[in-house]
Motif scaffolding. Sequence first.
Motif, PDB file in Angstrom:
ATOM      1  N   PRO A 107     -11.663  -9.404   2.108  1.00  0.00           N
ATOM      2  CA  PRO A 107     -12.219  -9.651   3.450  1.00  0.00           C
ATOM      3  C   PRO A 107     -11.875 -11.046   3.989  1.00  0.00           C
ATOM      4  O   PRO A 107     -11.563 -11.185   5.176  1.00  0.00           O
ATOM      5  CB  PRO A 107     -13.727  -9.474   3.240  1.00  0.00           C
ATOM      6  N   ASP A 108     -11.901 -12.058   3.139  1.00  0.00           N
ATOM      7  CA  ASP A 108     -11.538 -13.407   3.588  1.00  0.00           C
ATOM      8  C   ASP A 108     -10.055 -13.474   3.954  1.00  0.00           C
ATOM      9  O   ASP A 108      -9.665 -14.161   4.912  1.00  0.00           O
ATOM     10  CB  ASP A 108     -11.847 -14.433   2.501  1.00  0.00           C
ATOM     11  N   MET A 109      -9.218 -12.780   3.192  1.00  0.00           N
ATOM     12  CA  MET A 109      -7.791 -12.734   3.518  1.00  0.00           C
ATOM     13  C   MET A 109      -7.567 -12.111   4.889  1.00  0.00           C
ATOM     14  O   MET A 109      -6.823 -12.634   5.722  1.00  0.00           O
ATOM     15  CB  MET A 109      -7.028 -11.933   2.453  1.00  0.00           C
ATOM     16  N   LEU A 110      -8.218 -10.989   5.133  1.00  0.00           N
ATOM     17  CA  LEU A 110      -8.031 -10.293   6.414  1.00  0.00           C
ATOM     18  C   LEU A 110      -8.534 -11.139   7.578  1.00  0.00           C
ATOM     19  O   LEU A 110      -7.952 -11.116   8.665  1.00  0.00           O
ATOM     20  CB  LEU A 110      -8.759  -8.947   6.379  1.00  0.00           C
ATOM     21  N   ALA A 111      -9.601 -11.903   7.346  1.00  0.00           N
ATOM     22  CA  ALA A 111     -10.117 -12.767   8.407  1.00  0.00           C
ATOM     23  C   ALA A 111      -9.117 -13.856   8.772  1.00  0.00           C
ATOM     24  O   ALA A 111      -9.094 -14.338   9.907  1.00  0.00           O
ATOM     25  CB  ALA A 111     -11.443 -13.390   7.960  1.00  0.00           C
ATOM     26  N   PHE A 148       0.826  -1.199   0.000  1.00  0.00           N
ATOM     27  CA  PHE A 148       0.000   0.000   0.000  1.00  0.00           C
ATOM     28  C   PHE A 148       0.860   1.249   0.000  1.00  0.00           C
ATOM     29  O   PHE A 148       1.960   1.276   0.565  1.00  0.00           O
ATOM     30  CB  PHE A 148      -0.964   0.017   1.189  1.00  0.00           C
ATOM     31  N   ALA A 149       0.339   2.289  -0.651  1.00  0.00           N
ATOM     32  CA  ALA A 149       1.021   3.581  -0.700  1.00  0.00           C
ATOM     33  C   ALA A 149       0.834   4.305   0.624  1.00  0.00           C
ATOM     34  O   ALA A 149      -0.257   4.299   1.200  1.00  0.00           O
ATOM     35  CB  ALA A 149       0.463   4.424  -1.842  1.00  0.00           C
ATOM     36  N   SER A 150       1.907   4.911   1.108  1.00  0.00           N
ATOM     37  CA  SER A 150       1.821   5.656   2.367  1.00  0.00           C
ATOM     38  C   SER A 150       3.071   6.487   2.552  1.00  0.00           C
ATOM     39  O   SER A 150       4.162   6.089   2.161  1.00  0.00           O
ATOM     40  CB  SER A 150       1.671   4.684   3.547  1.00  0.00           C
ATOM     41  N   ALA A 151       2.890   7.643   3.186  1.00  0.00           N
ATOM     42  CA  ALA A 151       4.042   8.376   3.690  1.00  0.00           C
ATOM     43  C   ALA A 151       4.669   7.552   4.809  1.00  0.00           C
ATOM     44  O   ALA A 151       4.096   6.545   5.261  1.00  0.00           O
ATOM     45  CB  ALA A 151       3.605   9.743   4.199  1.00  0.00           C
ATOM     46  N   GLU A 152       5.847   7.941   5.279  1.00  0.00           N
ATOM     47  CA  GLU A 152       6.513   7.168   6.319  1.00  0.00           C
ATOM     48  C   GLU A 152       5.645   7.087   7.569  1.00  0.00           C
ATOM     49  O   GLU A 152       5.055   8.082   8.000  1.00  0.00           O
ATOM     50  CB  GLU A 152       7.866   7.796   6.658  1.00  0.00           C
ATOM     51  N   LEU A 153       5.556   5.886   8.124  1.00  0.00           N
ATOM     52  CA  LEU A 153       4.725   5.621   9.294  1.00  0.00           C
ATOM     53  C   LEU A 153       5.593   5.499  10.546  1.00  0.00           C
ATOM     54  O   LEU A 153       6.721   5.010  10.479  1.00  0.00           O
ATOM     55  CB  LEU A 153       3.948   4.318   9.098  1.00  0.00           C
ATOM     56  N   ASP A 154       5.040   5.903  11.651  1.00  0.00           N
ATOM     57  CA  ASP A 154       5.707   5.745  12.937  1.00  0.00           C
ATOM     58  C   ASP A 154       4.992   4.635  13.693  1.00  0.00           C
ATOM     59  O   ASP A 154       3.880   4.827  14.194  1.00  0.00           O
ATOM     60  CB  ASP A 154       5.645   7.057  13.725  1.00  0.00           C
ATOM     61  N   TYR A 155       5.601   3.448  13.719  1.00  0.00           N
ATOM     62  CA  TYR A 155       4.967   2.319  14.397  1.00  0.00           C
ATOM     63  C   TYR A 155       6.041   1.506  15.114  1.00  0.00           C
ATOM     64  O   TYR A 155       7.225   1.580  14.792  1.00  0.00           O
ATOM     65  CB  TYR A 155       4.198   1.431  13.414  1.00  0.00           C
ATOM     66  N   THR A 191      -4.985  -4.408   8.460  1.00  0.00           N
ATOM     67  CA  THR A 191      -6.422  -4.633   8.365  1.00  0.00           C
ATOM     68  C   THR A 191      -7.168  -3.329   8.112  1.00  0.00           C
ATOM     69  O   THR A 191      -8.087  -3.268   7.268  1.00  0.00           O
ATOM     70  CB  THR A 191      -6.937  -5.289   9.663  1.00  0.00           C
ATOM     71  N   GLU A 192      -6.777  -2.267   8.797  1.00  0.00           N
ATOM     72  CA  GLU A 192      -7.428  -0.970   8.604  1.00  0.00           C
ATOM     73  C   GLU A 192      -7.203  -0.442   7.190  1.00  0.00           C
ATOM     74  O   GLU A 192      -8.105   0.147   6.580  1.00  0.00           O
ATOM     75  CB  GLU A 192      -6.891   0.022   9.638  1.00  0.00           C
ATOM     76  N   ARG A 193      -5.996  -0.631   6.666  1.00  0.00           N
ATOM     77  CA  ARG A 193      -5.673  -0.110   5.332  1.00  0.00           C
ATOM     78  C   ARG A 193      -6.466  -0.806   4.231  1.00  0.00           C
ATOM     79  O   ARG A 193      -6.729  -0.218   3.177  1.00  0.00           O
ATOM     80  CB  ARG A 193      -4.180  -0.273   5.054  1.00  0.00           C
ATOM     81  N   PHE A 194      -6.846  -2.077   4.461  1.00  0.00           N
ATOM     82  CA  PHE A 194      -7.485  -2.856   3.398  1.00  0.00           C
ATOM     83  C   PHE A 194      -8.945  -3.198   3.701  1.00  0.00           C
ATOM     84  O   PHE A 194      -9.579  -3.911   2.934  1.00  0.00           O
ATOM     85  CB  PHE A 194      -6.692  -4.143   3.155  1.00  0.00           C
ATOM     86  N   ALA A 195      -9.470  -2.657   4.790  1.00  0.00           N
ATOM     87  CA  ALA A 195     -10.824  -3.016   5.214  1.00  0.00           C
ATOM     88  C   ALA A 195     -11.882  -2.674   4.178  1.00  0.00           C
ATOM     89  O   ALA A 195     -12.914  -3.359   4.083  1.00  0.00           O
ATOM     90  CB  ALA A 195     -11.147  -2.333   6.551  1.00  0.00           C
ATOM     91  N   GLN A 234       0.751  -4.055  14.130  1.00  0.00           N
ATOM     92  CA  GLN A 234       1.008  -4.027  12.693  1.00  0.00           C
ATOM     93  C   GLN A 234      -0.087  -4.771  11.936  1.00  0.00           C
ATOM     94  O   GLN A 234      -0.503  -4.350  10.848  1.00  0.00           O
ATOM     95  CB  GLN A 234       2.373  -4.642  12.407  1.00  0.00           C
ATOM     96  N   ARG A 235      -0.565  -5.885  12.483  1.00  0.00           N
ATOM     97  CA  ARG A 235      -1.675  -6.610  11.849  1.00  0.00           C
ATOM     98  C   ARG A 235      -2.915  -5.721  11.784  1.00  0.00           C
ATOM     99  O   ARG A 235      -3.628  -5.703  10.776  1.00  0.00           O
ATOM    100  CB  ARG A 235      -1.968  -7.902  12.610  1.00  0.00           C
ATOM    101  N   ARG A 236      -3.175  -4.981  12.857  1.00  0.00           N
ATOM    102  CA  ARG A 236      -4.327  -4.063  12.852  1.00  0.00           C
ATOM    103  C   ARG A 236      -4.143  -2.967  11.810  1.00  0.00           C
ATOM    104  O   ARG A 236      -5.099  -2.578  11.126  1.00  0.00           O
ATOM    105  CB  ARG A 236      -4.512  -3.444  14.245  1.00  0.00           C
TER     106      ARG A 236
END
Length: 391
Positions: free
Chosen positions: A252-256, A221-228, A241-245, A236-238
């Motif tokens: 959806p089946d993949m995320l599940a 996924f495209a994103s500016a630099e993240l602070d995590y 999931t949020e990015r692809f929800a 990180q899993r969350r």
Amino acid sequence: MRNQTVLISGASIAGPALAYWLNRYGYTVTVVEKAPALRPGGQAVDFKGKTHLTVLERMGVLDEIHRHQTGRTDMIYVDDRGRERARLSGEFLGGDVEILRGDLARILYERTADACEYVFGDAVTALTDTDSGVHVEFQHAPARTFDLVIGCDGIHSGVRRLAFGPEADYVRHLGYYYCVAGAPGWGADPARRQRNSANAWHAPGRMAVEGGAKAAQMYLFASAELDYDRRDTAGQRRLVTERFAAMGGGVPDMLAELDTLDDFYLDSISQVRLDGHYTRGRVALVGDSAYGNTLGGFGTGLAVVGAYVLAGELVAADGDHTVAYARYDEIMRRYAKIAGNANAGRFMAPKTALGIRMRNWFLGSRAFNLMLKFSDDAANDIELRDYPALV
């Protein structure tokens, strides 16, 4: 001068490959790895072209790699209704031979474990480079002095930070993140093991691959630099999931299923820029720490070739690291251009609908075939010296 001590930081691919050659040439080798043990599984990696295969053959590991190779899988870009829009062939994605990173690391480790010292669960914390050696401090072990120190510790190299400077000075974020989870072919659906293709669900700036050649699941996924927090896998899993929800199709089946998959890894797509100077004093860098370009397609091959060249130039210079390092820089500066300025994120997950249509057209065009020929030529654009003949 070959009876020297060498510390290698990193026991993934470049580290054990370099340990193999240095031990063969009479060096006393210690490998330190921050992980508590070898990391099994992991995504698939591949080798392309005569140069990569020649180095593996000279190491005596090519046949075993073939015995453990994974199946090459076509990646099919599909819309939300599952209709094919474009295809990347498994031959392009998997090179001439593809193998799980963990299997490759184990093969290289087994070739070196009896002759080299491996220290797991520790890391280099300080380096003092002097005229007579490198004084090294560790997180846990007592300090020691080595004749040479080699950083084979990846794109976020601690050795590079200590010897060259802050990561921000040398690592460029390319505007994307990627995540891989699970070994290729693994998942709740047993039929995945029999597939020779994988669906890539896509939207502007996002791509989710189910059952791909590199992992059971892959997200980009495209994103500016993240602070995590890199240690917070659940967080990180969350994030993924949020990015692809909001995506449809099979996502959806993949995320599940995502929380059930081991070997989860999230990182930025980034490029290391050292301007062809991979050595400083008695310290050198090999692999992604020196010329990494995430998902660029040549990282593992560059690591193995770089290890071969650095060790070979040291033996050719009879252990004079000033001569050997200069030659290594010169040779790999030219060859590492293969990693170039490619941005896998921009190619695989364009940020606009127009960009997606252009990518789909390109994958079926003559221009794509010309790009394949260029990359094949670049993978072999090096004259491999037969260093063992010098021993």
